[in-house]
Design a protein around this motif. Sequence first.
Motif, PDB file in Angstrom:
ATOM      1  N   ILE A 188       0.839  -1.192   0.000  1.00 28.43           N
ATOM      2  CA  ILE A 188       0.000   0.000   0.000  1.00 28.43           C
ATOM      3  C   ILE A 188       0.878   1.248   0.000  1.00 28.43           C
ATOM      4  O   ILE A 188       2.036   1.208   0.420  1.00 28.43           O
ATOM      5  N   LEU A 189       0.296   2.350  -0.470  1.00 25.14           N
ATOM      6  CA  LEU A 189       0.982   3.634  -0.506  1.00 25.14           C
ATOM      7  C   LEU A 189       0.691   4.399   0.785  1.00 25.14           C
ATOM      8  O   LEU A 189      -0.472   4.666   1.100  1.00 25.14           O
ATOM      9  N   LEU A 190       1.745   4.734   1.515  1.00 26.21           N
ATOM     10  CA  LEU A 190       1.584   5.544   2.719  1.00 26.21           C
ATOM     11  C   LEU A 190       1.469   7.010   2.322  1.00 26.21           C
ATOM     12  O   LEU A 190       2.059   7.429   1.331  1.00 26.21           O
ATOM     13  N   PRO A 191       0.745   7.822   3.094  1.00 29.08           N
ATOM     14  CA  PRO A 191       0.530   9.211   2.690  1.00 29.08           C
ATOM     15  C   PRO A 191       1.758  10.104   2.771  1.00 29.08           C
ATOM     16  O   PRO A 191       1.822  11.127   2.094  1.00 29.08           O
ATOM     17  N   GLY A 192       2.733   9.752   3.596  1.00 27.68           N
ATOM     18  CA  GLY A 192       3.925  10.575   3.724  1.00 27.68           C
ATOM     19  C   GLY A 192       4.949   9.903   4.606  1.00 27.68           C
ATOM     20  O   GLY A 192       4.707   8.825   5.170  1.00 27.68           O
ATOM     21  N   LEU A 193       6.104  10.522   4.739  1.00 25.78           N
ATOM     22  CA  LEU A 193       7.151   9.964   5.596  1.00 25.78           C
ATOM     23  C   LEU A 193       6.691   9.858   7.042  1.00 25.78           C
ATOM     24  O   LEU A 193       7.130   8.979   7.791  1.00 25.78           O
ATOM     25  N   TRP A 194       5.790  10.763   7.439  1.00 24.02           N
ATOM     26  CA  TRP A 194       5.278  10.759   8.802  1.00 24.02           C
ATOM     27  C   TRP A 194       4.520   9.478   9.141  1.00 24.02           C
ATOM     28  O   TRP A 194       4.359   9.142  10.312  1.00 24.02           O
ATOM     29  N   ALA A 195       4.045   8.754   8.127  1.00 24.83           N
ATOM     30  CA  ALA A 195       3.229   7.550   8.353  1.00 24.83           C
ATOM     31  C   ALA A 195       4.058   6.275   8.429  1.00 24.83           C
ATOM     32  O   ALA A 195       3.498   5.186   8.569  1.00 24.83           O
ATOM     33  N   GLN A 196       5.374   6.391   8.306  1.00 23.18           N
ATOM     34  CA  GLN A 196       6.223   5.204   8.405  1.00 23.18           C
ATOM     35  C   GLN A 196       6.130   4.597   9.797  1.00 23.18           C
ATOM     36  O   GLN A 196       5.757   5.257  10.763  1.00 23.18           O
ATOM     37  N   GLY A 197       6.507   3.333   9.901  1.00 22.54           N
ATOM     38  CA  GLY A 197       6.498   2.659  11.202  1.00 22.54           C
ATOM     39  C   GLY A 197       5.716   1.363  11.122  1.00 22.54           C
ATOM     40  O   GLY A 197       5.403   0.851  10.042  1.00 22.54           O
ATOM     41  N   ASP A 198       5.423   0.824  12.278  1.00 23.52           N
ATOM     42  CA  ASP A 198       4.708  -0.441  12.341  1.00 23.52           C
ATOM     43  C   ASP A 198       3.214  -0.246  12.104  1.00 23.52           C
ATOM     44  O   ASP A 198       2.669   0.850  12.281  1.00 23.52           O
ATOM     45  N   ALA A 199       2.553  -1.335  11.715  1.00 26.56           N
ATOM     46  CA  ALA A 199       1.103  -1.310  11.536  1.00 26.56           C
ATOM     47  C   ALA A 199       0.416  -1.055  12.885  1.00 26.56           C
ATOM     48  O   ALA A 199       0.982  -1.375  13.939  1.00 26.56           O
ATOM     49  N   PRO A 200      -0.817  -0.509  12.845  1.00 24.02           N
ATOM     50  CA  PRO A 200      -1.589  -0.099  11.666  1.00 24.02           C
ATOM     51  C   PRO A 200      -1.108   1.234  11.107  1.00 24.02           C
ATOM     52  O   PRO A 200      -0.543   2.042  11.817  1.00 24.02           O
ATOM     53  N   TRP A 201      -1.375   1.413   9.801  1.00 23.57           N
ATOM     54  CA  TRP A 201      -0.897   2.594   9.105  1.00 23.57           C
ATOM     55  C   TRP A 201      -2.048   3.538   8.754  1.00 23.57           C
ATOM     56  O   TRP A 201      -3.140   3.099   8.371  1.00 23.57           O
ATOM     57  N   SER A 202      -1.789   4.825   8.853  1.00 26.10           N
ATOM     58  CA  SER A 202      -2.721   5.806   8.315  1.00 26.10           C
ATOM     59  C   SER A 202      -2.734   5.674   6.796  1.00 26.10           C
ATOM     60  O   SER A 202      -1.693   5.456   6.168  1.00 26.10           O
ATOM     61  N   TYR A 203      -3.908   5.842   6.211  1.00 27.56           N
ATOM     62  CA  TYR A 203      -4.065   5.573   4.781  1.00 27.56           C
ATOM     63  C   TYR A 203      -5.083   6.536   4.194  1.00 27.56           C
ATOM     64  O   TYR A 203      -6.132   6.801   4.790  1.00 27.56           O
ATOM     65  N   ASN A 204      -4.753   7.070   3.036  1.00 25.69           N
ATOM     66  CA  ASN A 204      -5.693   7.902   2.299  1.00 25.69           C
ATOM     67  C   ASN A 204      -6.111   7.126   1.049  1.00 25.69           C
ATOM     68  O   ASN A 204      -5.303   6.956   0.128  1.00 25.69           O
ATOM     69  N   PRO A 205      -7.359   6.624   1.003  1.00 26.60           N
ATOM     70  CA  PRO A 205      -7.772   5.789  -0.137  1.00 26.60           C
ATOM     71  C   PRO A 205      -7.645   6.477  -1.487  1.00 26.60           C
ATOM     72  O   PRO A 205      -7.441   5.806  -2.504  1.00 26.60           O
ATOM     73  N   SER A 206      -7.746   7.803  -1.516  1.00 26.29           N
ATOM     74  CA  SER A 206      -7.734   8.513  -2.796  1.00 26.29           C
ATOM     75  C   SER A 206      -6.336   8.738  -3.349  1.00 26.29           C
ATOM     76  O   SER A 206      -6.182   9.267  -4.447  1.00 26.29           O
ATOM     77  N   TYR A 207      -5.305   8.355  -2.613  1.00 29.92           N
ATOM     78  CA  TYR A 207      -3.941   8.477  -3.127  1.00 29.92           C
ATOM     79  C   TYR A 207      -3.590   7.336  -4.098  1.00 29.92           C
ATOM     80  O   TYR A 207      -2.709   7.485  -4.934  1.00 29.92           O
ATOM     81  N   ALA A 208      -4.246   6.204  -3.957  1.00 30.32           N
ATOM     82  CA  ALA A 208      -3.920   5.037  -4.787  1.00 30.32           C
ATOM     83  C   ALA A 208      -4.404   5.256  -6.215  1.00 30.32           C
ATOM     84  O   ALA A 208      -5.553   5.628  -6.447  1.00 30.32           O
TER      85      ALA A 208
END
Length: 389
Positions: A188-208
Motif C-alpha cells: 500500500i501507498l503511505l501518505p507521507g514519511l510521517w506515516a512510516q512505522g509499524d502497523a496499523p498505518w494511516s491511509y488515504n484511499p484517494s492516493y492510490a
Amino acid sequence: MTKKTTLLLAAVVVVAVAVTAGIASLVVGPFGGTSDEADGRTGATSDPGITPAPASERTPDQIGQAFLDDWVDSDGRVVRRDQGDDTVSEGQAYGLLVAVGVGDEDAFDTIWGWTTDNLVREDGLLAWQWADGAVVDDGPASDADVDAARALVLAGDAFDRPDLTAAGVELGDVVLDAMTASTDVGRILLPGLWAQGDAPWSYNPSYASPATFQELGDASGDPRWDELVIGSRAVTASILDQTALPSNWAQVAADGTVVPLPSADGSSGTVEYSYDAARLPLRYAESCDPADVELAARMAPVLQRYDDLPMQLDLGGQSTGADQSPLAYAARAAAEAAAGDAQSASDDLRRADELSVSTPTYYGTAWAALAALQLDGSSIGPCSPLEAN
C-alpha cells in the motif's frame, strides 16, 4: 494533497461511524498522524482574481489549457490564488499532468523547472508547501510525488524525452523505498514519511492510482508497482464492501483490515466522503484493469441520488454539507463512465466544467481539467473510459 508534518503516537481512538446504509460502528486502534490540509480544499478563501466566463461545450484540451492559463504563473508556479497565493507539491503535479495532457511541452518544462528549482528535496521527493518565496513545509506528500512521477513518464513518451522518463522512474523509486508498506493483501501507498512505522498505518484511499502504478511499473520494470496495484485494489474493495462510499481517511492493519477514520490521526472530525475521497473513482475509472473499473462503478448508484450533488456525504450517501464543487460532479462522472453510462458521465463532466468557470477555485478547477483529460481523452492514460465508448 494532504500532508502531515509530524508523527504522533496516539493511544486508542474509538470512532463511532453512524452510516444510514446499515454499516456497523467501527473501532480504531492506535496509529500516528496530525492535522491535515484538507480544509484548504473547501473552496475560495480569497478572491482568486479570475473573471468567470461562460463555459460552452469546451473540449478536454480547452478545459486543460484554461487551467494552465488561469492558475499557472509565467515562471511555472501553480498558484492557489484562492488560498493565499501559496503553492503545494500536489498543484505542481496537477499542472504537469494537465500540460502533458494538452500536449504543451513548453508549459511542462516551465512547471517542472520551477518544481526542481524550488521543491525538490535532497532525497528527490517534493517538499509539500511553498509560500512567500521559500519552502515553509518540506515534508513530502505521496500523492503529489506519484502524480509528478507519472507526468514525467508520460511526458517522456509524448515529447520523446528520455530525460523526463528517467526522472519519473527515479522519483518513483524513492516513493517505493520511503512511502510504501507491505500488508498481507499486498503493498500500500503511505501518505507521507510521517506515516512510516509499524502497523496499523494511516491511509488515504484517494492516493492510490492503479493507472499510475501500472505506467510507472512499465517504465521501470520494478515489480513493487504491481504489488501496489494488487494491495491498493484489495484495500479499496474492502472499503467498498463495508460502506457505500470511501472515507477521506482510513487505517490499514497488517492483515489488510481497513477502518474508516474522520481524519489522518482519527482524533477529530466527521467520517465522510468529501474533498479527498472523491478522487478515488477518478483514480480507478481510468485503470486498464476491469477489476479496478468495477470498483469505481460501484459508487455510481449512491451518487446518482442527487441532482445537485453535495461535496460532503456520509459513507452511506447522506448529505453532511451544502458545498458545491466541480470535483463532486467529476467524481460522479468517473463512476458513471465506469458503469457504462456515457451520457450521464458526459453531462456531469460538463457540469463540473461549468461550475469551475462560474465559481473558480484552484482545487475544483484542477479536477475539472484532470477529469476531462482522464475520462474523455487518451492523452493522459491509455484506457479513458469515455474514449472507449
